[in-house]
Design a protein around this motif. Structure first.
Motif, PDB file in Angstrom:
ATOM      1  N   ILE A  56     -51.344  44.132 -23.065  1.00 19.46           N
ATOM      2  CA  ILE A  56     -50.195  44.798 -23.598  1.00 19.46           C
ATOM      3  C   ILE A  56     -48.756  43.862 -23.288  1.00 19.46           C
ATOM      4  CG2 ILE A  56     -48.264  46.565 -23.319  1.00 19.46           C
ATOM      5  CD1 ILE A  56     -50.663  48.533 -22.717  1.00 19.46           C
ATOM      6  N   VAL A  57     -48.810  43.365 -22.036  1.00 18.86           N
ATOM      7  CA  VAL A  57     -47.396  42.473 -21.712  1.00 18.86           C
ATOM      8  C   VAL A  57     -47.937  41.304 -22.129  1.00 18.86           C
ATOM      9  CG1 VAL A  57     -46.036  41.946 -19.808  1.00 18.86           C
ATOM     10  CG2 VAL A  57     -47.212  44.352 -19.713  1.00 18.86           C
ATOM     11  N   GLY A  58     -47.317  40.781 -23.093  1.00 17.47           N
ATOM     12  CA  GLY A  58     -47.486  39.245 -23.443  1.00 17.47           C
ATOM     13  C   GLY A  58     -46.175  38.694 -23.784  1.00 17.47           C
ATOM     14  N   VAL A  59     -46.274  37.718 -24.730  1.00 18.78           N
ATOM     15  CA  VAL A  59     -45.082  36.594 -25.003  1.00 18.78           C
ATOM     16  C   VAL A  59     -44.256  37.520 -25.934  1.00 18.78           C
ATOM     17  CG1 VAL A  59     -44.311  34.912 -26.044  1.00 18.78           C
ATOM     18  CG2 VAL A  59     -46.332  34.571 -24.949  1.00 18.78           C
ATOM     19  N   GLY A  60     -44.564  38.557 -26.476  1.00 19.62           N
ATOM     20  CA  GLY A  60     -43.554  39.571 -27.209  1.00 19.62           C
ATOM     21  C   GLY A  60     -42.401  40.256 -26.448  1.00 19.62           C
ATOM     22  N   VAL A  61     -42.950  40.465 -25.267  1.00 18.54           N
ATOM     23  CA  VAL A  61     -41.948  41.048 -24.150  1.00 18.54           C
ATOM     24  C   VAL A  61     -40.538  40.221 -24.296  1.00 18.54           C
ATOM     25  CG1 VAL A  61     -41.552  41.832 -21.863  1.00 18.54           C
ATOM     26  CG2 VAL A  61     -43.796  42.222 -22.958  1.00 18.54           C
ATOM     27  N   LEU A  62     -40.699  38.766 -24.353  1.00 20.36           N
ATOM     28  CA  LEU A  62     -39.546  38.081 -24.108  1.00 20.36           C
ATOM     29  C   LEU A  62     -38.736  38.108 -25.225  1.00 20.36           C
ATOM     30  CD1 LEU A  62     -41.422  34.916 -22.337  1.00 20.36           C
ATOM     31  CD2 LEU A  62     -40.388  36.661 -21.191  1.00 20.36           C
ATOM     32  N   SER A  63     -38.915  38.849 -26.469  1.00 21.43           N
ATOM     33  CA  SER A  63     -38.111  38.821 -27.353  1.00 21.43           C
ATOM     34  C   SER A  63     -37.247  40.240 -27.377  1.00 21.43           C
ATOM     35  CB  SER A  63     -38.719  39.028 -28.733  1.00 21.43           C
ATOM     36  OG  SER A  63     -39.839  40.264 -28.796  1.00 21.43           O
ATOM     37  N   LEU A  64     -37.631  41.168 -26.352  1.00 26.70           N
ATOM     38  CA  LEU A  64     -36.805  42.347 -26.371  1.00 26.70           C
ATOM     39  C   LEU A  64     -35.394  42.403 -25.950  1.00 26.70           C
ATOM     40  CD1 LEU A  64     -39.685  44.533 -24.772  1.00 26.70           C
ATOM     41  CD2 LEU A  64     -39.012  44.370 -27.272  1.00 26.70           C
ATOM     42  N   PRO A  65     -35.207  41.397 -25.143  1.00 21.43           N
ATOM     43  CA  PRO A  65     -33.913  41.351 -24.766  1.00 21.43           C
ATOM     44  C   PRO A  65     -32.794  41.152 -26.082  1.00 21.43           C
ATOM     45  CG  PRO A  65     -34.841  39.743 -23.382  1.00 21.43           C
ATOM     46  CD  PRO A  65     -36.074  40.526 -24.314  1.00 21.43           C
ATOM     47  N   ALA A  66     -33.465  40.459 -27.072  1.00 25.46           N
ATOM     48  CA  ALA A  66     -32.577  40.309 -28.496  1.00 25.46           C
ATOM     49  C   ALA A  66     -32.634  41.758 -28.996  1.00 25.46           C
ATOM     50  CB  ALA A  66     -33.363  39.410 -29.292  1.00 25.46           C
ATOM     51  N   GLY A  67     -33.664  42.722 -28.914  1.00 24.58           N
ATOM     52  CA  GLY A  67     -33.754  44.001 -29.252  1.00 24.58           C
ATOM     53  C   GLY A  67     -32.489  44.679 -28.913  1.00 24.58           C
ATOM     54  N   ILE A  68     -32.287  44.819 -27.467  1.00 19.64           N
ATOM     55  CA  ILE A  68     -31.271  45.371 -26.571  1.00 19.64           C
ATOM     56  C   ILE A  68     -29.599  44.852 -27.245  1.00 19.64           C
ATOM     57  CG2 ILE A  68     -30.104  45.862 -24.638  1.00 19.64           C
ATOM     58  CD1 ILE A  68     -32.858  45.462 -23.395  1.00 19.64           C
ATOM     59  N   ALA A  69     -29.755  43.464 -27.417  1.00 20.34           N
ATOM     60  CA  ALA A  69     -28.387  43.094 -27.943  1.00 20.34           C
ATOM     61  C   ALA A  69     -28.068  43.010 -29.335  1.00 20.34           C
ATOM     62  CB  ALA A  69     -28.613  41.494 -27.985  1.00 20.34           C
ATOM     63  N   THR A 114     -44.690  48.035 -31.691  1.00 27.36           N
ATOM     64  CA  THR A 114     -46.026  47.333 -31.838  1.00 27.36           C
ATOM     65  C   THR A 114     -45.978  46.593 -30.334  1.00 27.36           C
ATOM     66  OG1 THR A 114     -45.083  45.588 -33.016  1.00 27.36           O
ATOM     67  CG2 THR A 114     -46.240  46.992 -34.305  1.00 27.36           C
ATOM     68  N   ALA A 115     -45.079  46.828 -29.612  1.00 25.47           N
ATOM     69  CA  ALA A 115     -45.146  46.051 -28.223  1.00 25.47           C
ATOM     70  C   ALA A 115     -46.359  46.537 -27.261  1.00 25.47           C
ATOM     71  CB  ALA A 115     -43.960  46.312 -27.605  1.00 25.47           C
ATOM     72  N   TYR A 116     -46.758  47.666 -27.469  1.00 28.43           N
ATOM     73  CA  TYR A 116     -47.784  48.198 -26.674  1.00 28.43           C
ATOM     74  C   TYR A 116     -49.353  48.244 -27.297  1.00 28.43           C
ATOM     75  CZ  TYR A 116     -43.966  49.789 -23.657  1.00 28.43           C
ATOM     76  OH  TYR A 116     -42.763  49.978 -23.014  1.00 28.43           O
ATOM     77  N   MET A 117     -49.171  47.444 -28.255  1.00 28.73           N
ATOM     78  CA  MET A 117     -50.327  47.624 -29.147  1.00 28.73           C
ATOM     79  C   MET A 117     -51.680  46.862 -28.736  1.00 28.73           C
ATOM     80  SD  MET A 117     -52.367  47.758 -31.783  1.00 28.73           S
ATOM     81  CE  MET A 117     -51.335  48.570 -32.955  1.00 28.73           C
ATOM     82  N   CYS A 118     -52.509  47.589 -28.251  1.00 28.99           N
ATOM     83  CA  CYS A 118     -53.894  47.416 -27.802  1.00 28.99           C
ATOM     84  C   CYS A 118     -54.812  48.643 -28.282  1.00 28.99           C
ATOM     85  CB  CYS A 118     -54.060  47.137 -26.319  1.00 28.99           C
ATOM     86  SG  CYS A 118     -53.618  48.450 -25.306  1.00 28.99           S
ATOM     87  N   HIS A 119     -54.666  49.346 -29.170  1.00 28.57           N
ATOM     88  CA  HIS A 119     -55.490  50.530 -29.319  1.00 28.57           C
ATOM     89  C   HIS A 119     -56.809  50.029 -30.228  1.00 28.57           C
ATOM     90  CE1 HIS A 119     -51.559  51.861 -28.484  1.00 28.57           C
ATOM     91  NE2 HIS A 119     -51.739  53.290 -28.667  1.00 28.57           N
ATOM     92  N   TYR A 120     -56.799  48.826 -30.845  1.00 27.24           N
ATOM     93  CA  TYR A 120     -58.007  48.680 -31.492  1.00 27.24           C
ATOM     94  C   TYR A 120     -59.317  48.376 -30.456  1.00 27.24           C
ATOM     95  CZ  TYR A 120     -55.471  44.381 -30.293  1.00 27.24           C
ATOM     96  OH  TYR A 120     -54.879  43.343 -29.661  1.00 27.24           O
ATOM     97  N   ASN A 121     -58.881  48.311 -29.197  1.00 28.72           N
ATOM     98  CA  ASN A 121     -59.806  48.021 -28.106  1.00 28.72           C
ATOM     99  C   ASN A 121     -60.127  49.406 -27.135  1.00 28.72           C
ATOM    100  OD1 ASN A 121     -60.998  45.367 -27.972  1.00 28.72           O
ATOM    101  ND2 ASN A 121     -58.962  44.525 -27.044  1.00 28.72           N
ATOM    102  N   ALA A 122     -59.570  50.325 -27.526  1.00 30.08           N
ATOM    103  CA  ALA A 122     -59.724  51.670 -26.985  1.00 30.08           C
ATOM    104  C   ALA A 122     -61.246  52.261 -26.807  1.00 30.08           C
ATOM    105  CB  ALA A 122     -59.001  52.746 -27.790  1.00 30.08           C
TER     106      ALA A 122
END
Length: 561
Positions: A167-180, A373-381
């Motif tokens: 879940i916690v990958g490189v995509g997390v580093l784009s979320l500050p721009a989402g807040i901005a 899609t930040a928490y996307m790992c459901h294909y491995n459920a």
């Protein structure tokens, strides 16, 4: 962390409590466990030679109990050491020769060797009554006996590490721009944390529902499926004719994700390798990384084997978060800092007056779309449920609550630190805001590359499972030859495409908004709502939210063209 995990456990227990009347009630007369043979006799007739000679195996290492092989005078006498070694060598060679002869005779039918008798497996019933129909499984379902030895399977901590890394990958580093996108004052962090937590809890519910559907399939005697895949769970709960839809969705989503991983690795590792290796190009670095790093990682067949590497990936993201915290609380990027001279003005900190009230502006939709899609790992459920040691629903929900709880904490922590440091100028990849001369943040770039590398096999396993689902090869019939062939061919295809393509941001945004919401919210709601009528209203709500988020995401993706 405590609040998020507590909420998850409570929410997941709702389905579990309703299921206790219907799903996994304790047995009134539990069956006694299988009797284990005496340790001395555990390895009886372990090989053809011992069986033919009527000898019993030794201890767990299979040592011979023949005292003559140890030497009558003891191994401690120096004068007899060489003689004992020669004796043991000759005995070993002789035994090998006799064993090969007996094996050939047995294969040709000239000799009949005693076979170790298999004890019939006993099934422990978890309910009083057996199910009467597919929908009736929630009224009474027997507990599936774990396959293989009780010691096999991944433990809860191993699964939690794998889930957090997925879940916690490189995509997390784009979320500050989402807040901005909607705020530029520090108080905008408050609604951002609430949104991050809410979307995380919704994703955890979808993941748990997918795993519970797999549990129902595995525990139905009529289905005769011990380790169901995503496609089989859909076939059981919805219909067999439409089962290609989720199978194609998971395969497409994971393929795009792995392709983007390969492209990002090619770009980031090339920048790190160029100063060290003269003439290193993007293509050569990518092929070298695929052959030396990605192939061995993707060659692994189960999630338990990936747990140590997932720990390294989680450690890399944790270091990045701690480095960002040290820079924020140390004021290293405040006005007058020497680091500001090394970065352009568009990346320097900038703050205004739009605080928590700005969440009601249309710009906040961007953060919601990014989180869909930040928490996307459901294909491995299904894989998480099938490979969990003693895979009961309470244990599975414990994994989900802990994994998503830690992920929510790390996601909110990193997103808020990035925004609190740079405000409205937070970049889409927040590490670009930090000065290239910042040593500790340069190390964080290496840590992110490590985290991305060890995220790759988790996503790749979902892709490989999806391809085999499309080819309609059931999990029980998948051999190592199938897995190995799929691994090599898929990596070749991904690497070839990554060497040619340079930007798939639009494709990623579009597929994330559509396929991501389908896998996280809509598909789990459809499947679990069909097999558990008690949650039809919550399932309808989750599915509706998924549709709304998907429409918003597609609209934003098309506007970005």
């Amino acid at each position: 962390m405590i609040v998020a995990t507590s909420c998850l456990l409570w929410l997941l227990s709702v389905g579990e409590v309703s299921g206790r009347r219907s799903f996994v009630q304790p047995a009134t007369a539990p069956v006694t466990s299988r009797q284990q043979p005496n340790g001395r006799l555990r390895n009886d007739f372990k090989d053809p030679l011992a069986a033919a000679l009527g000898l019993r195996g030794g201890g767990p290492q299979g040592e011979s109990t023949n005292s003559g092989a140890r030497g009558s005078n003891g191994d401690g006498e120096a004068g007899g050491m060489f003689e004992n070694v020669m004796k043991k060598t000759m005995l070993a060679l002789g035994a090998f020769a006799v064993q090969q002869t007996l094996t050939k005779m047995a294969d040709s039918g000239q000799l009949s060797l005693p076979q170790k008798q298999q004890q019939p497996k006993q099934r422990t019933l978890m309910v009083q009554d057996a199910p009467s129909s597919k929908r009736g499984l929630l009224e009474a379902a027997p507990k599936k006996e774990p396959e293989g030895d009780a010691s096999t399977g991944a433990t809860i901590p191993e699964h939690v590490f794998n889930m957090v890394k997925g879940i916690v990958g490189v995509g997390v580093l784009s979320l500050p721009a989402g807040i901005a996108a909607f705020g530029n004052a520090p108080s905008a962090i408050l609604p951002a944390v609430a949104i991050i937590t809410l979307i995380g809890i919704m994703s955890a519910i979808g993941f748990s529902w997918t795993g519970q559907v797999c549990a129902i399939v595995a525990q139905d005697k009529k289905a005769k499926i011990s380790s169901p895949s995503y496609r089989q769970a859909w076939s059981y709960s919805i219909s067999e004719k439409s089962s290609w839809i989720p199978s194609l969705s998971t395969t497409s989503m994971t393929f795009i994700a792995c392709l983007c991983f390969s492209m990002v690795l090619a770009d980031s590792l090339t920048d790190l390798v160029k100063p060290l290796v003269a003439g290193a190009g993007r293509t050569s670095v990518l092929w070298g990384t695929t052959a030396l790093v990605l192939l061995p990682l993707c060659w692994m067949k189960d999630l338990k084997s990936l747990a140590p590497f997932s720990l390294l990936g989680v450690a890399g993201m944790m270091y990045t978060g701690l480095a960002m915290a040290a820079r924020y609380f140390g004021g290293n990027y405040d006005a007058g800092s020497p680091f500001l001279e090394k970065i352009p003005e568009s990346l320097q900190p900038s703050f205004g007056s739009d605080g928590w009230k700005a969440v009601f502006k249309p710009g906040s939709i961007l953060l919601v779309s990014m989180l869909s899609t930040a928490y996307m790992c459901h294909y491995n459920a299904p894989k998480f449920y099938n490979e969990l040691k003693d895979n009961t629903i309470p244990r599975f929900n414990t994994v989900v609550a802990a994994g998503f709880g830690v992920s929510i904490l790390m996601t909110a922590f990193i997103a808020c630190l990035g925004f609190a440091t740079f405000g409205a100028n937070s970049n889409g990849f927040v590490l670009n805001n930090y000065a290239p001369t910042d040593f500790w943040m340069s190390l964080s770039r290496v840590a992110v590359a490590v985290a991305l590398t060890f995220s790759y096999p988790l996503c790749f396993q979902g892709l490989r499972e999806g391809i085999l689902d499309v080819l309609q090869i059931p999990p029980a019939e998948r051999k190592d030859s199938h897995l190995n062939s799929a691994t090599v061919l898929l990596l070749l295809c991904l690497t070839l495409l990554a060497t040619v393509l340079k930007d798939v941001s639009l494709v990623l945004a579009f597929t994330g908004a559509t396929l991501g919401n389908l896998l996280c919210y809509i598909y789990p709601a459809l499947m679990y709502g069909r097999v558990n009528p008690r949650v039809k209203i919550p399932a309808l709500m989750l599915g509706t939210i998924g549709v709304v988020l998907g429409v918003i995401g597609v609209k934003l993706a098309l506007e970005a063209v």
